[in-house]
Design a protein around this motif. Structure first.
Motif, short mmCIF file in Angstrom:
data_model
loop_
_atom_site.label_atom_id
_atom_site.label_comp_id
_atom_site.label_asym_id
_atom_site.label_seq_id
_atom_site.Cartn_x
_atom_site.Cartn_y
_atom_site.Cartn_z
N THR A 197 -7.34 -3.41 5.59
CA THR A 197 -7.28 -4.05 3.72
C THR A 197 -7.00 -5.32 3.17
OG1 THR A 197 -5.06 -3.04 3.28
CG2 THR A 197 -6.82 -1.74 3.65
N GLY B 267 -7.49 7.64 3.17
CA GLY B 267 -7.01 7.75 3.53
C GLY B 267 -6.78 7.80 5.04
N VAL C 121 -5.37 5.90 -0.27
CA VAL C 121 -4.48 4.65 -0.09
C VAL C 121 -4.79 4.35 -1.39
CG1 VAL C 121 -3.99 2.67 1.21
CG2 VAL C 121 -4.73 5.06 2.26
N LEU D 75 1.01 -1.13 0.11
CA LEU D 75 0.35 -0.02 -0.21
C LEU D 75 0.71 1.04 -0.05
CD1 LEU D 75 -2.24 -1.21 2.85
CD2 LEU D 75 -3.46 -0.85 0.32
N THR D 76 0.68 2.34 -0.64
CA THR D 76 1.31 3.29 -0.58
C THR D 76 0.03 4.60 -0.54
OG1 THR D 76 2.94 5.00 -1.08
CG2 THR D 76 0.99 4.02 -3.23
N THR D 77 0.66 5.80 0.00
CA THR D 77 -0.60 6.62 -0.20
C THR D 77 -0.24 7.77 -0.72
OG1 THR D 77 0.79 8.17 1.52
CG2 THR D 77 -0.91 6.74 2.25
N GLU E 270 -3.86 0.03 7.77
CA GLU E 270 -3.61 -1.01 6.22
C GLU E 270 -4.59 -2.56 6.75
OE1 GLU E 270 0.64 -1.26 6.18
OE2 GLU E 270 0.67 0.73 5.05
N ASN F 250 0.36 10.19 6.56
CA ASN F 250 1.25 10.08 4.56
C ASN F 250 2.99 9.40 4.91
OD1 ASN F 250 2.99 11.79 2.31
ND2 ASN F 250 0.18 11.08 2.18
N LYS F 251 2.49 8.56 4.26
CA LYS F 251 4.07 8.09 4.01
C LYS F 251 4.85 8.79 3.28
CE LYS F 251 2.13 2.98 3.45
NZ LYS F 251 1.68 1.65 3.33
N HIS G 228 -9.00 2.75 -0.99
CA HIS G 228 -9.50 2.19 -0.16
C HIS G 228 -8.85 4.27 0.79
CE1 HIS G 228 -8.86 -1.80 0.91
NE2 HIS G 228 -7.12 -1.78 -0.59
N GLN H 297 -5.45 12.47 1.79
CA GLN H 297 -5.07 11.25 0.93
C GLN H 297 -6.04 10.05 0.61
OE1 GLN H 297 -1.45 10.11 3.32
NE2 GLN H 297 -2.97 8.66 4.86
#
Length: 333
Positions: A244, A237, A218, A186-188, A241, A207-208, A235, A216
């Motif tokens: 998910t 913001g 996801v 996953l990333t943001t 994690e 936020n990553k 997903h 944000q």
């Protein structure tokens, strides 16, 4: 009148010839002028004659004709992509998933155009329109406007589950039988602006990229070990994690022929809280969930008592039980 090349004695001559009809009405021709041997003629000799003829009818000189250069449309890259698109069956998959008698736009063709644009020259929707004017895209509607692209995206979102299911069916032959390794992460994606819509997934979360709080959403991606993308998830913001993972695994197990499930994750993605749910999910297909989980505790302090009695061997490894699971610790002094 017209020019004619004749041959005599192994040489070629250029003649100016006139066509006419005789008294009987039959077509005949006669030589008006012999312009000389063909090999001796060059622009310096012919241009004065051509210019004189042009002036006689009010045209510009031969040497002053305006030259217009028109660019041709690119075809090679979009043709190759189009053939790959058909060979992979993506045209049939999109056609089945997005078929609608009410829609008056060719949504699957427009989606294909936007995909090709991302591969050839990534741009916005408006940029994609400009790009379409420069390529000879096969099987496209006669006229494409900005709102057509937006409506195609809406149609794609309205049928996203069917589209992904059809695409999964098409790419199954490209996936190894056991699907032995699958990567999921996953990333943001940060969002600028303050506007809101119904069921807005843009929310404030960690936020990553910045390490702070940001508005944000996801984005999750599932791919094979070879880098072949299988599916993606979106997903809110502020989602955790770990929440998910279950939905992602359920979808992958449904769409692809997975025989063995081994989850390798850090504490952010896999927790002891959802291992039971994931275990029951894997067991539905007669499988057993195996997992490697880093730091299986909410706080390191939860492991203090376990660590206190551990006996490390000469390589710095020790094994014990924690929360009903096998715990392996690698100690680096």
């Amino acid at each position: 009148m017209y020019t004619k090349i004749t041959r005599s004695g192994g040489r070629q001559y250029l003649q100016l010839v006139e066509g006419y009809r005789n008294e009987e009405g039959k077509v005949r021709h006669r030589v008006v002028a012999n312009l000389g041997r063909l090999e001796d003629l060059n622009p310096a000799k012919l241009d004065p004659l051509i210019n004189g003829l042009n002036r006689a009818i009010g045209r510009s000189d031969n040497t002053a004709f305006p030259v217009e250069i028109e660019s041709s449309k690119a075809y090679g890259n979009v043709f190759a992509l189009h053939e790959l698109w058909k060979d992979l069956g993506l045209d049939r998959a999109l056609g089945r998933a997005m078929r609608s008698g009410r829609r008056k736009i060719e949504a699957d063709a427009l989606v294909r155009a936007m995909v090709f644009n991302r591969l050839c020259d990534p741009m916005s929707k408006l940029g994609c329109l400009r790009w379409l004017d420069t390529v000879a895209m096969p099987e496209m509607p006669a006229k494409v406007e900005h709102h057509h692209l937006l409506r195609a995206m809406d149609a794609l979102m309205d049928n996203v589950d069917r589209v992904e299911a059809e695409l999964a069916r098409q790419i199954r032959p490209l996936v190894d039988r056991d699907l032995t390794v699958v990567f999921y992460d996953l990333t943001t994606v940060r969002i600028h602006g303050e506007g809101e819509v119904d069921d807005d997934i843009r929310a404030y979360g960690m936020n990553k990229e910045t390490g702070g709080i940001a508005r944000q959403f996801v984005l999750g991606v599932v791919q094979t070990a070879e880098g072949l993308p299988l599916m993606h998830t979106v997903h809110p913001g502020n989602v955790a994690e770990t929440k998910t993972l279950q939905a992602m695994l359920a979808t992958v197990l449904k769409r692809f022929p997975i025989e063995r499930v081994i989850l390798v994750a850090d504490r952010g993605l896999l927790s002891l809280d959802n291992i039971d749910a994931l275990t029951s999910l894997a067991e539905q297909g007669g499988r057993t969930l195996e997992f490697i989980l880093a730091v299986p505790a909410r706080r390191y302090s939860d492991l203090v008592e376990t660590f206190r009695d551990m006996a490390f061997d000469e390589t710095g490894l020790a094994e014990d039980r924690f929360a009903g699971h096998r715990l392996i610790v690698a100690h680096d002094p």
